[in-house]
Enzyme design. Structure first.
Site, PDB file in Angstrom:
ATOM      1  CG  HIS A 394       1.141  10.565  -2.584  1.00  0.00           C
ATOM      2  ND1 HIS A 394       1.857   9.388  -2.441  1.00  0.00           N
ATOM      3  CD2 HIS A 394      -0.140  10.178  -2.853  1.00  0.00           C
ATOM      4  CE1 HIS A 394       1.062   8.356  -2.622  1.00  0.00           C
ATOM      5  NE2 HIS A 394      -0.153   8.795  -2.866  1.00  0.00           N
ATOM      6  CG  ASP A 398       4.852   4.910  -0.563  1.00  0.00           C
ATOM      7  OD1 ASP A 398       4.933   5.835  -1.398  1.00  0.00           O
ATOM      8  OD2 ASP A 398       5.715   4.024  -0.429  1.00  0.00           O
TER       9      ASP A 398
END
Length: 422
Positions: A394, A398
């Site tokens: 992350h 995204d």
């Protein structure tokens, strides 16, 4: 007599140390030239060390699991005659074997668990009551009852006065609720040192989960038409390797990746640099007897389905029989992991660091679905469905990008002719 010291040679890749995975000799053994001394491992490649001399083993460098530096002593061998070089030491007579030097063990980053408390010895089980010889039962039923500790006199036959296996099953089911619960003998506790590839896997997985903020996304795909196309391709494959689902998934992934370059990448978190790769060097997680290994399909995007199928088989076999080369086990830019029929409904695979994503197809199941009937209505039809999981880093990927990527792969999977279209 001469002492010959065999030092751990530089086995490539600019490494400074290696782990002893397994010894094939011990102090006091007589060995011949080219005999295997030990297996040592660096990264995920295991290398066999062979003796350059014939003689008697006097010293060995520690135990399996110890890490030693390149250039340090691995084995000391007593040989007859003179040997040139600095590695020899003249002795007047054959010395007694010296104890193996103590090598400081490299400690894992994870604190060791406390030793379990000793398990109290189980109370002795009273011997089962003698089996009545008046009971009508076959020898097989009698033996099973004896093994289970059941007194046949306490079992009532369902019919005919003769006890059968079904009567034992009914007795066990009934008695289990009232205190009778035959069970297997407990296995003894076993302490096994975590070394070699198993330790590397543990360290890599711990580092991945510790350093990477994972998130996972799962989508359901209809693979009915894909499976139909795969069967048709296999019918005319001739001498070419049989197509499994994996080459088709890899082809769909490679066709989609150019639009999602953030997924085919490696993240150097120390330098804070993400390298987005043009070529797809696809890691293929393979289970072996020694643990999980990840051989790499180089330039997967440039291979056709049959080439992918052949490379999958070749690399999987090399990983399992230990012949995979170091460059075949490193440098992947994206990993695909599959448990085949054991794939489950959904998985949340751990990223193969320093990559930023890992994809996991799951088990194919058949379920009824509503499908268009061609006349504006719907009908219920049996379809083959498979979930695809993806885990991402992350920090650099995204959630929207991961979901969009999987949706694009899904479109190819559900319209498989597009996989082969230019």
């Amino acid at each position: 007599m001469t002492k010959f010291t065999f030092n751990l040679p530089d086995i490539g890749e600019g490494i400074a140390e290696a782990e002893i995975v397994e010894w094939h000799v011990k102090v006091g053994d007589m060995i011949d030239e080219d005999d295997r001394l030990a297996d040592v491992m660096t990264d995920k490649a295991t290398v066999e060390m062979e003796s350059p001399v014939k003689g008697k083993v006097l010293e060995v460098a520690g135990e399996a699991g110890d890490v030693i530096a390149i250039g340090s002593m691995l084995v000391v061998v007593e040989v007859e005659g003179e040997l040139p070089g600095d590695a020899q030491e003249k002795v007047e007579a054959a010395p007694a074997p010296a104890p193996a030097p103590v090598v400081e063990e490299v400690k894992a980053e994870i604190a060791p668990l406390p030793a379990p408390a000793p398990t109290p010895a189980p109370a002795p089980t009273p011997a089962p009551a003698a089996i009545s010889e008046k009971v009508l039962a076959s020898p097989a039923v009698r033996k099973r009852a004896k093994d289970l500790g059941i007194n046949l006199a306490e079992v009532k036959p369902a019919e005919g006065g003769r006890l059968r296996h079904a009567d034992l099953d009914a007795f066990i089911a009934y008695s289990s609720g009232g205190g009778f619960a035959p069970s297997a003998k407990p296995r003894a506790d076993e302490a096994k040192k975590v070394i070699g590839l198993r330790r590397r896997i543990a360290e890599n997985m711990a580092a991945s989960k510790r350093n990477i903020p994972h998130f996972s996304y799962v989508e359901e795909c209809d693979v009915t038409d894909l499976e139909r196309m795969r069967a048709q391709l296999n019918e005319g494959r001739g001498e070419r390797p049989k197509l499994t689902m994996m080459p088709l998934l890899i082809a769909a992934i490679c066709k989609t990746l150019p639009d999602y370059p953030m997924l085919n990448a490696r993240y150097d978190d120390e330098a804070n640099v993400v390298t987005r790769h043009g070529a797809v060097h696809l890691g293929m997680a393979a289970q072996t007897e020694n643990g999980l290994m990840v051989p790499v399909i180089r330039n997967a995007e440039s291979r056709n389905l049959w080439q992918l199928a052949g490379e999958i088989v070749r690399l999987a076999n090399a990983a399992r029989d230990g012949t995979a080369k170091s460059d075949e086990l490193s440098g992947s830019t994206l990993t695909l992991t599959s448990l085949g029929p054991l794939g489950g409904v959904a998985t949340t695979p751990v990223i193969n660091r320093p990559e930023v994503a890992i994809i996991g197809p799951n088990r194919i199941i058949e379920r009824p679905m509503y499908v268009a009937d061609g006349a504006g209505g719907e009908r219920i039809e049996k379809r083959k469905l498979m979930n695809i999981s993806i885990s991402c880093d992350h920090r650099v990927v995204d959630g929207y990008d991961a979901a969009s990527f999987i949706q694009s792969v899904k479109k190819l999977i559900e319209a498989p002719a597009l996989i082969l279209a230019d």
